[in-house]
Design a protein around this motif. Sequence first.
Motif, mmCIF file in Angstrom:
data_model
loop_
_atom_site.group_PDB
_atom_site.id
_atom_site.type_symbol
_atom_site.label_atom_id
_atom_site.label_comp_id
_atom_site.label_asym_id
_atom_site.label_seq_id
_atom_site.Cartn_x
_atom_site.Cartn_y
_atom_site.Cartn_z
ATOM 1 N N ASP A 31 0.866 -1.349 -0.043
ATOM 2 C CA ASP A 31 -0.143 -0.028 0.158
ATOM 3 C C ASP A 31 0.782 1.396 0.031
ATOM 4 O OD1 ASP A 31 -2.323 -1.522 -0.173
ATOM 5 O OD2 ASP A 31 -2.504 -1.460 2.166
ATOM 6 N N TRP A 32 1.928 1.231 0.791
ATOM 7 C CA TRP A 32 2.987 2.428 0.981
ATOM 8 C C TRP A 32 3.628 2.517 -0.582
ATOM 9 C CZ3 TRP A 32 8.147 2.917 0.718
ATOM 10 C CH2 TRP A 32 8.871 4.083 0.990
ATOM 11 N N THR A 33 4.236 1.487 -1.018
ATOM 12 C CA THR A 33 4.706 1.577 -2.250
ATOM 13 C C THR A 33 3.885 2.050 -3.315
ATOM 14 O OG1 THR A 33 6.188 -0.180 -1.497
ATOM 15 C CG2 THR A 33 6.251 0.153 -3.818
ATOM 16 N N SER A 34 2.739 1.681 -3.388
ATOM 17 C CA SER A 34 1.686 2.146 -4.487
ATOM 18 C C SER A 34 1.515 3.733 -4.535
ATOM 19 C CB SER A 34 0.255 1.467 -4.184
ATOM 20 O OG SER A 34 -0.280 1.974 -3.232
ATOM 21 N N ASP A 35 1.985 4.337 -3.484
ATOM 22 C CA ASP A 35 1.898 5.938 -3.544
ATOM 23 C C ASP A 35 3.061 6.542 -4.306
ATOM 24 O OD1 ASP A 35 -0.485 5.881 -2.314
ATOM 25 O OD2 ASP A 35 0.440 5.932 -0.048
ATOM 26 N N PHE A 36 4.035 5.657 -4.770
ATOM 27 C CA PHE A 36 4.927 6.395 -5.616
ATOM 28 C C PHE A 36 4.512 6.155 -7.009
ATOM 29 C CE2 PHE A 36 6.795 5.606 -1.614
ATOM 30 C CZ PHE A 36 7.666 6.520 -1.653
ATOM 31 N N THR A 37 5.085 6.900 -8.014
ATOM 32 C CA THR A 37 4.886 6.784 -9.390
ATOM 33 C C THR A 37 5.825 5.228 -9.776
ATOM 34 O OG1 THR A 37 6.724 8.312 -10.204
ATOM 35 C CG2 THR A 37 4.365 9.170 -10.028
ATOM 36 N N GLU A 38 5.406 4.661 -10.933
ATOM 37 C CA GLU A 38 6.245 3.854 -11.414
ATOM 38 C C GLU A 38 7.782 3.999 -11.471
ATOM 39 O OE1 GLU A 38 5.921 0.394 -11.861
ATOM 40 O OE2 GLU A 38 3.650 0.623 -11.381
ATOM 41 N N ASP A 39 8.204 5.269 -12.113
ATOM 42 C CA ASP A 39 9.375 5.906 -12.412
ATOM 43 C C ASP A 39 9.862 6.667 -11.087
ATOM 44 O OD1 ASP A 39 7.848 7.822 -13.028
ATOM 45 O OD2 ASP A 39 9.042 8.477 -14.653
ATOM 46 N N ALA A 40 9.439 6.807 -9.902
ATOM 47 C CA ALA A 40 9.734 7.601 -8.807
ATOM 48 C C ALA A 40 11.232 7.476 -8.370
ATOM 49 C CB ALA A 40 9.065 7.213 -7.623
ATOM 50 N N ILE A 41 11.814 8.441 -7.613
ATOM 51 C CA ILE A 41 13.115 8.440 -7.171
ATOM 52 C C ILE A 41 13.130 8.640 -5.826
ATOM 53 C CG2 ILE A 41 15.412 9.528 -7.418
ATOM 54 C CD1 ILE A 41 14.637 10.403 -10.364
ATOM 55 N N PHE A 42 13.929 7.839 -4.963
ATOM 56 C CA PHE A 42 13.880 7.904 -3.617
ATOM 57 C C PHE A 42 15.390 8.072 -3.296
ATOM 58 C CE2 PHE A 42 13.999 7.047 0.966
ATOM 59 C CZ PHE A 42 12.794 6.934 1.372
ATOM 60 N N TRP A 130 -3.139 11.148 -6.096
ATOM 61 C CA TRP A 130 -1.772 11.875 -5.602
ATOM 62 C C TRP A 130 -0.764 10.961 -5.630
ATOM 63 C CZ3 TRP A 130 -0.882 16.555 -6.303
ATOM 64 C CH2 TRP A 130 -1.953 17.342 -6.279
ATOM 65 N N LEU A 131 0.493 10.832 -6.357
ATOM 66 C CA LEU A 131 1.518 9.950 -6.447
ATOM 67 C C LEU A 131 2.861 10.658 -6.105
ATOM 68 C CD1 LEU A 131 0.379 7.575 -9.238
ATOM 69 C CD2 LEU A 131 0.279 7.262 -6.831
ATOM 70 N N ILE A 132 3.866 10.081 -5.630
ATOM 71 C CA ILE A 132 5.202 10.828 -5.291
ATOM 72 C C ILE A 132 6.115 10.324 -6.518
ATOM 73 C CG2 ILE A 132 7.154 10.703 -3.864
ATOM 74 C CD1 ILE A 132 4.990 9.532 -1.552
ATOM 75 N N MET A 133 6.539 11.517 -7.075
ATOM 76 C CA MET A 133 7.463 11.204 -8.109
ATOM 77 C C MET A 133 8.688 11.178 -7.596
ATOM 78 S SD MET A 133 6.185 14.077 -11.060
ATOM 79 C CE MET A 133 6.206 15.350 -9.931
ATOM 80 N N ARG A 134 9.318 12.133 -6.454
ATOM 81 C CA ARG A 134 10.595 12.040 -6.065
ATOM 82 C C ARG A 134 10.442 12.403 -4.551
ATOM 83 N NH1 ARG A 134 14.492 16.175 -5.119
ATOM 84 N NH2 ARG A 134 16.699 15.472 -5.809
#
Length: 145
Positions: A31-42, A130-134
């Motif tokens: 669930d936590w990970t699904s809040d990131f875009t497929e190409d997100a950068i952490f 809403w999704l996290i890109m970076r």
Amino acid sequence: MTGHIPAQLHTDISLFYARHMRAMDEGRVADWTSDFTEDAIFITNARPDHQIGRSQIAQGAHTAAQALNDVGDRRRHCLTNLEVYRVNPESTDIRVHSYALIVRTPPNGPSATEFLCTCTDELTTIDGRWLIMRRLVERDDLCGE
């Protein structure tokens, strides 16, 4: 910083983060990970390499969750001081600055502050979500002078 943020948008973002952080704290890594875009950068100063893409972010999150589970510790992310603003006036993308106080509790306590972080996220909406890109996380205890 630019762009006025309506109160409702700030509320929506606050609720996004409440759900997002609770998912990790409860071990719901998918669930936590699904809040990131497929190409997100952490990016974090706690690791030498960036995690690029949702699958790498998921691997890191699973490893962290498993390590806590193995010793029976609980970790809570207390997010505060959310500063939300538009990246630019023509964009719907937003940037969020926050502080994250990380509290760790071993079996039978006591709870203790593990570390404090400054976080900067860049978010976008995809299909109304809403999704996290970076994400940039800087742990205070690892920051040099």
